[in-house]
Motif scaffolding. Structure first.
Motif, short mmCIF file in Angstrom:
data_model
loop_
_atom_site.label_atom_id
_atom_site.label_comp_id
_atom_site.label_asym_id
_atom_site.label_seq_id
_atom_site.Cartn_x
_atom_site.Cartn_y
_atom_site.Cartn_z
N CYS A 1 -57.55 12.85 37.98
CA CYS A 1 -56.83 13.88 37.23
C CYS A 1 -57.84 14.91 36.77
O CYS A 1 -58.44 14.78 35.71
CB CYS A 1 -56.10 13.27 36.03
SG CYS A 1 -55.17 14.46 35.03
N THR B 1 -49.52 20.20 41.77
CA THR B 1 -50.41 19.05 41.79
C THR B 1 -50.07 18.12 42.94
O THR B 1 -50.14 16.92 42.81
CB THR B 1 -50.31 18.28 40.46
OG1 THR B 1 -48.95 17.89 40.27
CG2 THR B 1 -50.76 19.14 39.30
N CYS C 1 -52.57 18.01 35.58
CA CYS C 1 -52.78 17.01 36.63
C CYS C 1 -52.28 15.66 36.14
O CYS C 1 -51.94 15.50 34.97
CB CYS C 1 -54.27 16.90 36.99
SG CYS C 1 -55.31 16.43 35.58
N ASN D 1 -52.47 15.39 43.83
CA ASN D 1 -52.58 14.22 42.95
C ASN D 1 -51.55 13.16 43.26
O ASN D 1 -51.67 12.03 42.83
CB ASN D 1 -52.42 14.65 41.49
CG ASN D 1 -53.63 15.41 40.99
OD1 ASN D 1 -54.75 15.06 41.32
ND2 ASN D 1 -53.39 16.44 40.21
#
Length: 244
Positions: free
Chosen positions: A138, A220, A130, A223
């Protein structure tokens, strides 16, 4: 008396030689410096060696590059030495690459640092993967890594002395044992980046994080909106001229 005078002359010449070291000195973000090969005298407080560092990133889907060439007060124990070189892979699209070298000859840092490629072999190790601006952004996704890779968790700070931005990054990496030891020292500054924390582990889903046991996602995308890793945001922060 003659011996003393000779020793004094030799010492003066040695000091002058050190003070006369010149290195290429500039940093740039996604641009090419027109005078990149022009060496200039180093300041007295940083005249031991020359350094060249490179950071590449595709975090957030945008390819970015930062180059730092400067003088250093650190002793380079070889004529040319790779100080650090590694890639951290969060997903197939999201990579963070960093490399830095030092050298001792006049203007020797015209050479760009390079990052060894990630090998595409069978995946057996699983790491948290992450990125974000803090630990909360994260968290807990997992990625299967190549056999020779290990899990890396780092906190890096980009700063110009008046403002700063934090990157928290976890993923699979081809980082060497030597680089792990070197960067694990608290607040290690390399290439204009302060590595506030750097941890390596060969264990599957180690204590670098505590992901949900049901999370198996290998991308990810969630994110991306949590951490804006853009040239505009970092260009004002990465006006740095000191490495190591």
């Amino acid at each position: 008396m003659k011996a003393i005078l000779i020793a004094a002359v030799i010492t003066a010449l040695a000091v002058e030689a050190v003070e006369s070291l010149g290195c290429v000195q500039y940093n740039s973000w996604n641009t090419t410096n027109a005078n990149s090969n022009a060496a200039s005298p180093c300041p007295q407080e940083a005249n031991i060696s020359c350094t060249s560092s490179l950071m590449n990133s595709t975090l957030g889907g945008t390819r970015q590059e930062y180059v730092d060439k400067s003088c250093s007060a650190e002793q380079c124990d070889l004529k040319e030495k790779v100080v650090a070189a590694f890639t951290v892979q969060v997903s197939d699209e999201d990579l963070f690459q960093f490399a830095s070298l030092c050298c001792t000859d006049e203007g020797c840092n015209t050479k760009d640092a390079s990052v060894p490629p990630m090998e595409n072999i069978s995946r057996t190790v699983e790491c948290p993967a992450c990125y974000g601006s803090d630990e909360a952004s994260c968290s807990g996704q997992a990625r299967k890594c190549n056999t020779e890779e290990r899990c890396v968790s780092l906190v890096a700070e980009f700063s110009n002395g008046s403002a700063s931005e934090i990157l928290v990054l976890k993923g699979c990496s081809n980082v060497s044992n030597e680089t792990c030891v070197y960067l694990s020292a608290a607040n290690r500054t390399v290439g204009g980046i302060v590595f506030r924390n750097f941890e390596c582990s060969n264990s599957t889903l180690s204590n670098l994080t505590s992901p949900s046991p049901t999370t198996t996602t290998t991308t990810t995308t969630s994110n991306t909106s949590k951490f804006s890793f853009t040239p505009v945001a970092l260009a004002s922060l990465l006006l740095l001229g000191l490495l190591l």
